[in-house]
Scaffold this motif. Structure first.
Motif, short mmCIF file in Angstrom:
data_model
loop_
_atom_site.label_atom_id
_atom_site.label_comp_id
_atom_site.label_asym_id
_atom_site.label_seq_id
_atom_site.Cartn_x
_atom_site.Cartn_y
_atom_site.Cartn_z
N VAL A 117 34.36 4.39 11.77
CA VAL A 117 33.20 3.90 12.53
C VAL A 117 32.53 5.12 13.48
CG1 VAL A 117 32.18 2.25 14.26
CG2 VAL A 117 34.16 1.53 12.90
N PHE A 118 33.12 5.88 13.92
CA PHE A 118 32.53 7.12 14.77
C PHE A 118 31.93 7.89 13.54
CE2 PHE A 118 33.27 11.57 15.44
CZ PHE A 118 32.56 11.80 16.31
N VAL A 119 32.27 8.24 12.51
CA VAL A 119 31.57 8.95 11.38
C VAL A 119 30.41 8.16 11.06
CG1 VAL A 119 31.71 9.78 9.18
CG2 VAL A 119 33.83 9.75 10.57
N GLY A 120 30.43 6.94 11.21
CA GLY A 120 29.37 6.12 10.86
C GLY A 120 28.14 6.43 11.68
N TRP A 121 28.46 6.22 13.16
CA TRP A 121 27.57 6.24 14.17
C TRP A 121 26.80 7.83 13.85
CZ3 TRP A 121 31.32 4.73 18.67
CH2 TRP A 121 31.39 3.34 18.43
N GLU A 122 27.81 8.94 13.62
CA GLU A 122 27.37 10.37 13.64
C GLU A 122 26.42 10.54 12.31
OE1 GLU A 122 27.98 13.02 16.03
OE2 GLU A 122 28.53 11.20 17.02
N ALA A 123 26.62 9.71 11.29
CA ALA A 123 25.87 9.92 9.99
C ALA A 123 24.66 9.34 10.53
CB ALA A 123 26.42 9.20 9.05
N ALA A 124 24.59 8.04 10.84
CA ALA A 124 23.17 7.41 11.47
C ALA A 124 22.27 8.39 12.24
CB ALA A 124 23.76 6.01 11.85
N ALA A 125 22.91 9.07 13.17
CA ALA A 125 22.27 9.85 13.99
C ALA A 125 21.56 11.11 13.38
CB ALA A 125 23.06 10.37 15.02
N LEU A 126 22.20 11.25 12.01
CA LEU A 126 21.49 12.29 11.12
C LEU A 126 20.69 11.84 10.12
CD1 LEU A 126 24.84 14.51 10.93
CD2 LEU A 126 22.65 15.14 12.12
N GLY A 127 20.45 10.46 10.12
CA GLY A 127 19.63 9.74 9.04
C GLY A 127 20.38 9.53 7.65
N LEU A 128 21.61 9.71 7.75
CA LEU A 128 22.36 9.41 6.56
C LEU A 128 23.10 8.06 6.29
CD1 LEU A 128 23.83 13.46 6.51
CD2 LEU A 128 21.84 12.30 5.22
N PRO A 129 22.96 7.48 5.15
CA PRO A 129 23.75 6.24 5.12
C PRO A 129 25.17 6.60 5.04
CG PRO A 129 22.93 7.09 2.95
CD PRO A 129 22.38 7.76 4.17
N HIS A 130 26.12 5.60 5.48
CA HIS A 130 27.35 5.68 5.57
C HIS A 130 28.31 4.49 5.20
CE1 HIS A 130 31.49 5.45 7.85
NE2 HIS A 130 31.56 6.65 7.47
N THR A 131 29.45 4.83 4.30
CA THR A 131 30.25 3.80 3.82
C THR A 131 31.68 3.90 4.23
OG1 THR A 131 28.69 3.30 1.95
CG2 THR A 131 30.70 2.33 1.63
N ILE A 132 32.45 2.81 4.57
CA ILE A 132 33.65 2.96 4.82
C ILE A 132 34.40 2.62 3.46
CG2 ILE A 132 35.75 2.25 6.18
CD1 ILE A 132 33.75 1.85 8.54
N LEU A 133 35.30 3.34 2.92
CA LEU A 133 36.16 2.84 1.85
C LEU A 133 37.42 2.64 2.16
CD1 LEU A 133 34.80 5.58 -0.69
CD2 LEU A 133 33.72 3.30 -0.44
N ALA A 134 38.13 1.37 1.91
CA ALA A 134 39.43 1.04 2.59
C ALA A 134 40.57 1.20 1.55
CB ALA A 134 39.59 -0.23 3.03
N TRP A 135 41.59 1.84 1.63
CA TRP A 135 42.71 1.87 0.68
C TRP A 135 43.65 0.52 1.10
CZ3 TRP A 135 47.52 5.26 0.91
CH2 TRP A 135 48.25 5.17 -0.28
N THR A 136 43.44 -0.46 0.39
CA THR A 136 44.35 -1.69 0.50
C THR A 136 45.39 -1.75 -0.33
OG1 THR A 136 42.69 -2.88 -0.85
CG2 THR A 136 42.03 -2.78 1.33
N GLY A 137 46.25 -2.73 0.14
CA GLY A 137 47.40 -3.16 -0.67
C GLY A 137 48.52 -2.16 -0.29
N ASP A 138 49.67 -2.65 -0.92
CA ASP A 138 50.97 -1.96 -0.61
C ASP A 138 51.00 -0.40 -0.55
OD1 ASP A 138 51.95 -4.51 -0.04
OD2 ASP A 138 52.92 -4.47 -2.01
N LYS A 139 51.73 0.38 0.38
CA LYS A 139 51.61 1.46 0.52
C LYS A 139 53.03 1.93 0.05
CE LYS A 139 47.53 1.78 2.19
NZ LYS A 139 47.22 0.26 2.43
N PRO A 140 53.21 3.32 -0.77
CA PRO A 140 54.42 3.75 -1.05
C PRO A 140 55.57 4.35 0.14
CG PRO A 140 53.07 5.39 -1.72
CD PRO A 140 52.13 3.98 -1.31
N ARG A 141 56.71 3.95 0.12
CA ARG A 141 57.57 4.52 1.11
C ARG A 141 57.83 5.87 1.10
NH1 ARG A 141 62.18 -0.34 2.09
NH2 ARG A 141 60.97 -1.94 2.48
#
Length: 339
Positions: free
Chosen positions: A76-100
């Motif tokens: 979310v912080f990166v999104g704020w900084e990107a918006a201040a620079l006039g750049l669109p921002h997207t968060i991409l989430a890695w979902t699902g089970d993670k390996p051990r």
């Protein structure tokens, strides 16, 4: 290719032009920004470049691996900084089970899968990451420790293809310290990932060794130079192997590629290994592991010298040498269980 500007010159118009020269023909650019100092510098430089003329659209993307509770807030912080620079921002989430086990490698694969998928969805042609000279040095050491050949020691390429998206690393010649200094001098806020200090991860352990190696003369700059020379040597060997394979009468028949096997015995071993690897790729198989390729090439050379046939499997392919001196590559048949 013109060398990139040093960090102190990067904020000038000429410096930005040189730094991002390979991006000028992109239809769109996805920049991976985690919020750390390296990617923060990349985002600010891209914003300045994008504002200095008619440029392709720049899209900022942050991957939330879901491995730390702080990661969501950092994205979310990166999104704020990107918006201040006039750049669109997207968060991409890695979902699902993670390996051990092997979590860093799995996270890396997930990160690029998400970034490339986002670029394809956005009709972007280029992906930009903030890898530095220090990252390159660590990569070279890690691959040397795994017994990699020249292709591995060549480290990360400045530009490479990822499923049709051009992956560019414009900061690959820059030291991390210079980027950190730039953030502090310019007042560009950034986040610090505590996992970068965790010795649970191999890269961090190698990073801790870097000052000791540098004291003996093996610093990041020299390791990066070694990577560059290895890349040049690998390119030359690859070109020679392609030339040799083209002269070996390669023939496609259905799902089978065949070629004259004599090249595997007459050429130097390093060329023969790469010719076999390129033949596998041409036949539609993934590139083979180096140790397996070397073992298969040696077996084929021995059979050729003895005037015998040979049959082996590698990377899902059945490779056969017949007594007429021709190698064929086709899909490996299903394996039978039991008798």
């Amino acid at each position: 290719m013109a060398s990139p500007p040093p960090p102190e010159d990067a904020l000038s118009d000429d410096g930005l032009e040189r730094l991002f020269a390979s991006l000028s023909q992109a239809s769109g650019i996805v920049a991976a920004v985690s919020g750390g100092p390296d990617s923060t510098v990349l985002m600010h430089l891209l914003a300045r470049w994008a504002a200095s003329g008619s440029r392709p659209p720049v899209l900022i993307a942050t991957v939330d691996h879901g491995l730390r509770p702080e990661a969501a807030a950092e994205a979310v912080f990166v999104g704020w900084e990107a918006a201040a620079l006039g750049l669109p921002h997207t968060i991409l989430a890695w979902t699902g089970d993670k390996p051990r086990t092997g979590i860093q490698e799995a996270a890396r694969e997930a990160r690029y899968r998400l970034l490339v998928g986002h670029a394809l969805q956005a009709d972007a042609t280029h992906l930009v990451t903030a890898h530095t000279r220090d990252d390159q040095a660590e990569t070279v050491l890690m691959r040397m420790a795994r017994g990699s050949g020249l292709a591995g020691v060549a480290g990360m390429r400045r530009e490479t293809d990822r499923s049709g998206i051009r992956h560019v690393r414009p900061l690959l010649d820059w030291p991390k310290a210079a980027l950190l200094d730039l953030c502090r001098e310019r007042g560009w806020p950034f986040v610090e990932d505590p996992s970068n200090a965790s010795e649970l991860y191999a890269r961090v352990r190698w990073r801790r060794l870097m000052p000791l190696l540098a004291a003996e003369g093996l610093d990041a700059e020299r390791l990066a130079r070694l990577a560059g020379r290895a890349a040049q040597a690998e390119e030359a060997l690859g070109l020679k192997a392609r030339e040799v394979l083209d002269q070996a009468d390669p023939i496609f028949e259905g799902n089978c590629l065949s070629f004259q096997a004599g090249i595997l015995a007459s050429e130097p071993f390093a060329i023969a290994v790469r010719a076999l690897d390129q033949a596998l790729v041409r036949a539609g198989f993934a590139a083979g592991r180096l140790d397996r390729l070397e073992a298969c090439t040696e077996r084929l050379r021995d059979a050729l010298r003895a005037g015998e046939g040979s049959s082996l499997t590698i990377a899902g392919a059945l490779v056969r040498l017949n007594r007429a001196g021709r190698v064929s590559i086709r899909p490996e048949p299903p394996r039978r269980r039991g008798r």
